[in-house]
Scaffold this motif. Sequence first.
Motif, PDB file in Angstrom:
ATOM      1  N   ARG A 132     -36.143  -2.300  -9.448  1.00 42.20           N
ATOM      2  CA  ARG A 132     -35.730  -1.485  -8.311  1.00 42.20           C
ATOM      3  C   ARG A 132     -34.389  -0.831  -8.602  1.00 42.20           C
ATOM      4  O   ARG A 132     -33.553  -1.423  -9.276  1.00 42.20           O
ATOM      5  CB  ARG A 132     -35.599  -2.357  -7.061  1.00 42.20           C
ATOM      6  N   ASP A 133     -34.217   0.351  -8.034  1.00 44.38           N
ATOM      7  CA  ASP A 133     -32.916   0.995  -8.146  1.00 44.38           C
ATOM      8  C   ASP A 133     -32.060   0.583  -6.951  1.00 44.38           C
ATOM      9  O   ASP A 133     -32.512  -0.186  -6.089  1.00 44.38           O
ATOM     10  CB  ASP A 133     -33.045   2.512  -8.296  1.00 44.38           C
ATOM     11  N   TRP A 193     -39.368   1.049  -9.850  1.00 40.55           N
ATOM     12  CA  TRP A 193     -39.434   1.725 -11.144  1.00 40.55           C
ATOM     13  C   TRP A 193     -40.192   0.853 -12.136  1.00 40.55           C
ATOM     14  O   TRP A 193     -40.008  -0.361 -12.137  1.00 40.55           O
ATOM     15  CB  TRP A 193     -38.038   1.924 -11.724  1.00 40.55           C
ATOM     16  N   VAL A 195     -29.453   5.539 -17.821  1.00 41.21           N
ATOM     17  CA  VAL A 195     -29.987   4.375 -17.126  1.00 41.21           C
ATOM     18  C   VAL A 195     -29.119   3.162 -17.449  1.00 41.21           C
ATOM     19  O   VAL A 195     -28.821   2.908 -18.614  1.00 41.21           O
ATOM     20  CB  VAL A 195     -31.441   4.092 -17.561  1.00 41.21           C
ATOM     21  N   SER A 229     -29.716  -6.543  -5.645  1.00 37.14           N
ATOM     22  CA  SER A 229     -29.563  -5.121  -5.372  1.00 37.14           C
ATOM     23  C   SER A 229     -28.326  -4.819  -4.526  1.00 37.14           C
ATOM     24  O   SER A 229     -27.669  -3.806  -4.742  1.00 37.14           O
ATOM     25  CB  SER A 229     -30.827  -4.540  -4.739  1.00 37.14           C
ATOM     26  N   VAL A 237     -29.038   6.179 -13.100  1.00 37.68           N
ATOM     27  CA  VAL A 237     -29.988   5.276 -12.461  1.00 37.68           C
ATOM     28  C   VAL A 237     -29.561   3.859 -12.801  1.00 37.68           C
ATOM     29  O   VAL A 237     -29.333   3.542 -13.973  1.00 37.68           O
ATOM     30  CB  VAL A 237     -31.427   5.530 -12.960  1.00 37.68           C
ATOM     31  N   LEU A 271     -30.780  -0.076 -12.437  1.00 39.96           N
ATOM     32  CA  LEU A 271     -31.980  -0.858 -12.158  1.00 39.96           C
ATOM     33  C   LEU A 271     -31.703  -2.350 -12.210  1.00 39.96           C
ATOM     34  O   LEU A 271     -30.945  -2.820 -13.060  1.00 39.96           O
ATOM     35  CB  LEU A 271     -33.078  -0.527 -13.177  1.00 39.96           C
TER      36      LEU A 271
END
Length: 148
Positions: free
Chosen positions: A2-3, A9, A58, A68, A85, A87
């Motif tokens: 997850r972002d 993702w 990334v 998160s 991004v 992750l």
Amino acid sequence: MRDIHGRTWEFRRNALGGTATLVSFTLVGCVKLCPVSDHYMNLVEDLLRSSGREARLVTLTINPDDRSEELRRHVDQFAPGTNRVFLTGEILELVPLLDSLGMPAGTTDDHPLFFLIFDRSGRMVRRISEATASPELLLDAVLAADRP
């Protein structure tokens, strides 16, 4: 994975391919190496923007846990641009991915620092260690990987 916005993702399908990708790693809570890595990624993003070129940037957490909210606070500390991004994921998805990339899931005291460059097809073409990394070198490597 997850972002920081909660979107799902699949690393190899969504983060790689189509354009060159520069991958970095961060450990939420690290105060030694990871801030350097995060800063370099910010500088590469600035250099990309000023050059008019594009690449995907990334950053993967190496914390094997769903963190998160912690990652979002970490990201807010250094205000990256919108092209980055970040992750994170659960231990069962994160650890195998990190292993496949040569990055052990770590503790704040024991983890390496390196960057990975992937070409347009999603194939890893270069690994750059912290000892030799600079924002300019990372930019040159990711731009070279974007050539058809």
